[in-house]
Scaffold this motif. Sequence first.
Motif, mmCIF file in Angstrom:
data_model
loop_
_atom_site.group_PDB
_atom_site.id
_atom_site.type_symbol
_atom_site.label_atom_id
_atom_site.label_comp_id
_atom_site.label_asym_id
_atom_site.label_seq_id
_atom_site.Cartn_x
_atom_site.Cartn_y
_atom_site.Cartn_z
ATOM 1 N N LEU A 82 0.733 -1.254 0.028
ATOM 2 C CA LEU A 82 -0.084 -0.023 0.102
ATOM 3 C C LEU A 82 0.814 1.253 0.104
ATOM 4 N N LEU A 83 1.995 1.270 0.656
ATOM 5 C CA LEU A 83 2.935 2.276 0.855
ATOM 6 C C LEU A 83 3.393 2.480 -0.574
ATOM 7 N N ARG A 84 4.011 1.620 -1.435
ATOM 8 C CA ARG A 84 4.442 1.730 -2.659
ATOM 9 C C ARG A 84 3.620 2.299 -3.443
ATOM 10 N N ARG A 85 2.204 2.011 -3.400
ATOM 11 C CA ARG A 85 1.168 2.742 -4.361
ATOM 12 C C ARG A 85 1.105 4.201 -4.017
ATOM 13 N N GLY A 86 1.249 4.706 -2.782
ATOM 14 C CA GLY A 86 1.592 6.000 -2.843
ATOM 15 C C GLY A 86 0.082 6.956 -2.352
ATOM 16 N N ASP A 87 -0.892 6.138 -2.698
ATOM 17 C CA ASP A 87 -2.241 6.808 -2.656
ATOM 18 C C ASP A 87 -2.684 7.058 -1.118
ATOM 19 N N LEU A 88 -2.217 6.383 -0.129
ATOM 20 C CA LEU A 88 -2.654 6.454 1.065
ATOM 21 C C LEU A 88 -1.690 6.928 2.043
ATOM 22 N N SER A 89 -1.857 7.642 3.147
ATOM 23 C CA SER A 89 -1.087 8.350 3.959
ATOM 24 C C SER A 89 -0.645 6.948 4.962
ATOM 25 N N VAL A 90 0.551 7.170 5.738
ATOM 26 C CA VAL A 90 0.941 6.149 6.557
ATOM 27 C C VAL A 90 -0.115 5.745 7.593
ATOM 28 N N THR A 91 -0.734 6.744 8.197
ATOM 29 C CA THR A 91 -1.931 6.395 9.027
ATOM 30 C C THR A 91 -2.794 5.630 8.524
ATOM 31 N N ASP A 92 -3.495 6.055 7.217
ATOM 32 C CA ASP A 92 -4.744 5.439 6.536
ATOM 33 C C ASP A 92 -4.131 3.833 6.413
ATOM 34 N N GLU A 111 11.489 -2.359 12.705
ATOM 35 C CA GLU A 111 11.870 -3.469 13.033
ATOM 36 C C GLU A 111 11.992 -4.442 11.912
ATOM 37 N N LEU A 112 10.873 -4.674 11.014
ATOM 38 C CA LEU A 112 10.843 -5.545 9.925
ATOM 39 C C LEU A 112 11.711 -5.201 8.568
ATOM 40 N N VAL A 113 11.363 -3.999 8.408
ATOM 41 C CA VAL A 113 11.848 -3.447 7.256
ATOM 42 C C VAL A 113 13.174 -2.807 7.249
ATOM 43 N N GLY A 114 13.733 -2.122 8.448
ATOM 44 C CA GLY A 114 14.687 -1.575 8.549
ATOM 45 C C GLY A 114 14.607 0.103 8.330
ATOM 46 N N VAL A 115 13.330 0.704 7.791
ATOM 47 C CA VAL A 115 13.325 2.110 7.835
ATOM 48 C C VAL A 115 11.854 2.403 8.258
ATOM 49 N N PRO A 116 11.516 3.492 8.801
ATOM 50 C CA PRO A 116 10.021 3.830 9.108
ATOM 51 C C PRO A 116 9.014 3.862 7.953
ATOM 52 N N PRO A 117 7.837 3.613 8.026
ATOM 53 C CA PRO A 117 6.905 3.682 6.793
ATOM 54 C C PRO A 117 7.151 4.871 6.213
ATOM 55 N N SER A 118 7.118 6.062 6.641
ATOM 56 C CA SER A 118 7.276 7.396 5.963
ATOM 57 C C SER A 118 8.334 7.279 5.093
ATOM 58 N N VAL A 119 9.603 6.878 5.448
ATOM 59 C CA VAL A 119 10.863 6.817 4.577
ATOM 60 C C VAL A 119 10.585 5.871 3.543
ATOM 61 N N TYR A 120 10.028 4.596 3.693
ATOM 62 C CA TYR A 120 9.562 3.579 2.803
ATOM 63 C C TYR A 120 8.951 3.830 1.871
ATOM 64 N N ARG A 121 7.707 4.646 2.063
ATOM 65 C CA ARG A 121 6.641 5.260 1.082
ATOM 66 C C ARG A 121 7.590 6.298 0.218
ATOM 67 N N ARG A 122 8.371 7.004 0.761
ATOM 68 C CA ARG A 122 9.114 8.222 -0.250
ATOM 69 C C ARG A 122 10.369 7.401 -1.016
ATOM 70 N N GLU A 123 10.829 6.516 -0.567
ATOM 71 C CA GLU A 123 12.081 5.953 -1.169
ATOM 72 C C GLU A 123 11.690 4.520 -2.161
ATOM 73 N N HIS A 124 10.547 4.066 -1.739
ATOM 74 C CA HIS A 124 10.260 2.648 -2.660
ATOM 75 C C HIS A 124 8.843 2.871 -3.436
ATOM 76 N N ALA A 125 8.323 4.234 -3.535
ATOM 77 C CA ALA A 125 7.163 4.264 -4.365
ATOM 78 C C ALA A 125 7.207 3.519 -5.752
ATOM 79 N N GLU A 126 8.307 3.679 -6.644
ATOM 80 C CA GLU A 126 8.027 3.151 -7.788
ATOM 81 C C GLU A 126 9.195 1.884 -7.838
ATOM 82 N N ALA A 127 9.513 1.396 -6.628
ATOM 83 C CA ALA A 127 10.325 0.428 -6.881
ATOM 84 C C ALA A 127 10.136 -1.175 -7.484
#
Length: 154
Positions: A82-92, A111-127
């Motif tokens: 969902l974060l990679r899709r980028g259409d929802l906020s971290v809270t959503d 803990e699981l991914v190694g970065v906070p969800p907001s950073v993951y969303r920003r860095e992996h949107a098109e991964a």
Amino acid sequence: MGRGSITLVGETQREQHLRDLALLRQVRDRIDREYAQPLDVEALARGVHMSAGHLSRQFRLAYGEPPYSYLMTRRVERAMTLLRRGDLSVTDVCFAVGCSSLGTFSTRFTELVGVPPSVYRREHAEATAGMPACVARQVTRPVRNREAARAGRA
């Protein structure tokens, strides 16, 4: 007791072990299907007529982690998508995957991914753009930091 009695006990234990494995598979399948629902170990255990403690111990033996950790891993996997899709906020995303606390979600995600969800969303949107879903799931599957550290040492 004769030799036949010992064999019978052994077969009964094996049969019980197979029944327990089938119940554990039911629990794992339920977590996979209902990860976004409010699930807890007690409810999962009630569903297969086990105590919560017994379920946790047996689940860990069978799958390498307790049921709650498995549930959170499923939730984080879905959150990553969902974060990679980028259409929802971290809270959503947090609430969409069944978490009721943004703090707990963010901590577990990190803990699981190694970065906070907001950073993951920003860095992996098109991964995974253009990647088949089955490949994207495998490539982006979260790995616990402890497991990654052990794999690096091996």
